[in-house]
Each structure stands twice: as C-alpha cells, then as structure tokens.
Design an enzyme around this catalytic site. Structure first.
Site, PDB file in Angstrom:
ATOM      1  N   ALA A   1       0.836  -1.192   0.000  1.00 46.14           N
ATOM      2  CA  ALA A   1       0.000   0.000   0.000  1.00 46.14           C
ATOM      3  C   ALA A   1       0.874   1.247   0.000  1.00 46.14           C
ATOM      4  O   ALA A   1       1.878   1.323   0.713  1.00 46.14           O
ATOM      5  CB  ALA A   1      -0.909  -0.006   1.229  1.00 46.14           C
TER       6      ALA A   1
ATOM      7  N   LYS B   1       3.337   2.143  -6.713  1.00 43.68           N
ATOM      8  CA  LYS B   1       3.123   1.265  -7.867  1.00 43.68           C
ATOM      9  C   LYS B   1       2.218   1.902  -8.924  1.00 43.68           C
ATOM     10  O   LYS B   1       2.480   1.769 -10.120  1.00 43.68           O
ATOM     11  CB  LYS B   1       2.619  -0.113  -7.434  1.00 43.68           C
ATOM     12  CG  LYS B   1       1.388  -0.145  -6.608  1.00 43.68           C
ATOM     13  CD  LYS B   1       1.171  -1.522  -5.992  1.00 43.68           C
ATOM     14  CE  LYS B   1      -0.076  -1.531  -5.144  1.00 43.68           C
ATOM     15  NZ  LYS B   1      -0.021  -0.620  -4.005  1.00 43.68           N
TER      16      LYS B   1
ATOM     17  N   ALA C   1     -10.127   1.593 -13.754  1.00 41.12           N
ATOM     18  CA  ALA C   1     -10.177   1.722 -12.300  1.00 41.12           C
ATOM     19  C   ALA C   1     -11.166   0.689 -11.766  1.00 41.12           C
ATOM     20  O   ALA C   1     -12.328   0.680 -12.159  1.00 41.12           O
ATOM     21  CB  ALA C   1     -10.612   3.129 -11.910  1.00 41.12           C
TER      22      ALA C   1
ATOM     23  N   HIS D   1      -5.774  10.470  -7.999  1.00 41.72           N
ATOM     24  CA  HIS D   1      -5.397   9.604  -9.124  1.00 41.72           C
ATOM     25  C   HIS D   1      -5.859  10.221 -10.443  1.00 41.72           C
ATOM     26  O   HIS D   1      -5.098  10.256 -11.418  1.00 41.72           O
ATOM     27  CB  HIS D   1      -6.009   8.206  -8.963  1.00 41.72           C
ATOM     28  CG  HIS D   1      -5.157   7.260  -8.198  1.00 41.72           C
ATOM     29  ND1 HIS D   1      -4.455   6.265  -8.811  1.00 41.72           N
ATOM     30  CD2 HIS D   1      -4.901   7.136  -6.877  1.00 41.72           C
ATOM     31  CE1 HIS D   1      -3.792   5.567  -7.907  1.00 41.72           C
ATOM     32  NE2 HIS D   1      -4.058   6.080  -6.714  1.00 41.72           N
TER      33      HIS D   1
ATOM     34  N   ARG E   1      -3.395  11.903 -13.892  1.00 37.07           N
ATOM     35  CA  ARG E   1      -3.371  11.318 -15.233  1.00 37.07           C
ATOM     36  C   ARG E   1      -3.500  12.390 -16.300  1.00 37.07           C
ATOM     37  O   ARG E   1      -4.191  13.400 -16.108  1.00 37.07           O
ATOM     38  CB  ARG E   1      -4.509  10.309 -15.395  1.00 37.07           C
ATOM     39  CG  ARG E   1      -4.342   9.107 -14.512  1.00 37.07           C
ATOM     40  CD  ARG E   1      -5.278   7.994 -14.884  1.00 37.07           C
ATOM     41  NE  ARG E   1      -6.689   8.250 -14.692  1.00 37.07           N
ATOM     42  CZ  ARG E   1      -7.380   7.929 -13.602  1.00 37.07           C
ATOM     43  NH1 ARG E   1      -6.775   7.357 -12.582  1.00 37.07           N
ATOM     44  NH2 ARG E   1      -8.664   8.186 -13.518  1.00 37.07           N
TER      45      ARG E   1
END
Length: 186
Positions: free
Chosen positions: A12, A16, A34, A52, A56
């Site tokens: 976690a 990554k 997702a 997130h 992007r």
C-alpha cells in the site's frame, strides 16, 4: 518502453500506480481501468480517487469496471490499458460471490472466485494489446487474523502468480523504488 504485458506489485502506498502511469506516459491514448469504485460516503477514498484522476493526462480515458476479461479481449481498441488494481478487482469479485462468508466459500464461492481468476489470467495471457496491471503484494506481511483475510491473501497471491507467469515484465515497487523481478524480450 513498455513490453506487451507488465505486472507491477507492491504494498500500500508504495508508488506502484505512479510507476504504472510513468510506463505509459509517452502514449497519448491510454485506457485507465479503475476497479475500485467510488464507495459512497467514504471521503478519504473519494480523495484518493480524485488525486489519481488529477495525476493522469487529460487525453487518457477512464473506465470504472471490473469486467477486465472483456477489456483485455477488446480487439477494437488498440490503446494500451492500465488496470489499477487487481486487488480491488478481487475484492469486488469476492463481494459479488459473498465469498467472505465461510459457508458460501465452502459451498461454491471458492469455485466461482477461482473461475473468475482463471478467466482473468487467461485473458491477460491472450491479450493482444499493451497492458500494465497494478496489484498489491500481500504475502509478505502479517498472517491475517481471520479466515476471510487469509483466503483473500491466498487467492490474490495465486492470481498475481498467474498474471506474472503470463507477463513479459514484473516489477516490485518498495518505498517508491522499482525492482525488476522478471524481464523477457518480446
């Protein structure tokens, strides 16, 4: 350069997802899948999803789905796919089959979850498009105290092995540092 199939493992908040995005940064069009859903009422989760999305590129597309087999099999879309993440996908599959409950797990839930994992691994292996998948490495920590926790850990470990076997590249991210576990020429 991204190889045909890359699996990125880590704990976690290890970095990554960021690494997966970096691998595909040169692509204008990427389908970001997702698998975590929105989790109504969970403000902390909503914040994670927002961060997130903001990170992007604007040209990337997002699909919020757990139908990964169909995404990987879609030959009409040549864009690379980034799946984030297999652990959240497995959580959704176990929720769908109520496989957290002992009586369900032993009464057919295990077979249903295993079948979905095998179908996903097969779709990953057969995929004809560039794909990067993120997954949690949960086998290095404390043994979960509950049977449901142990079955999740064990099932995810088997799924990660199957996906890694069919990947050209496997990376492990620890504290933001990337270790190459597997790398084969395409």
């Amino acid at each position: 350069m991204v190889l045909a199939r890359t699996l990125i493992l880590g704990g976690a908040r290890s970095g990554k997802s960021t690494r997966a995005e970096q691998l595909l940064a040169d692509h204008q069009d990427v389908l970001y899948v997702a698998t975590g859903g929105l989790r109504d009422g969970d403000a902390e989760w909503a914040q994670r999803v927002r961060l997130h999305r903001e990170r992007r590129p604007g040209s990337w597309r997002t699909a919020e789905t757990c139908e990964l087999e169909a995404v990987l099999a879609d030959a009409s879309d040549p864009a690379p796919v980034l799946i984030d993440c297999l652990a959240l996908w497995l959580t959704a599959v176990m929720d769908e089959h109520r496989a957290w409950e002992d009586e369900v797990w032993y009464g057919g839930g295990e077979a249903a979850v295993t079948a979905r994992c095998e179908a996903l691994a097969k779709a990953w292996a057969a995929g004809g498009r560039t794909a990067v998948a993120v997954s949690n490495e949960v086998g290095m920590g404390v043994v979960p105290a509950t049977a449901a926790g142990r079955r999740f850990r064990d099932t995810l470990g088997r799924l990660n092995m199957a996906v890694a076997d069919a990947s050209e590249k496997v990376l492990l991210v620890v504290a933001g540092q990337v270790l190459t576990i597997k790398s084969t020429d395409v």
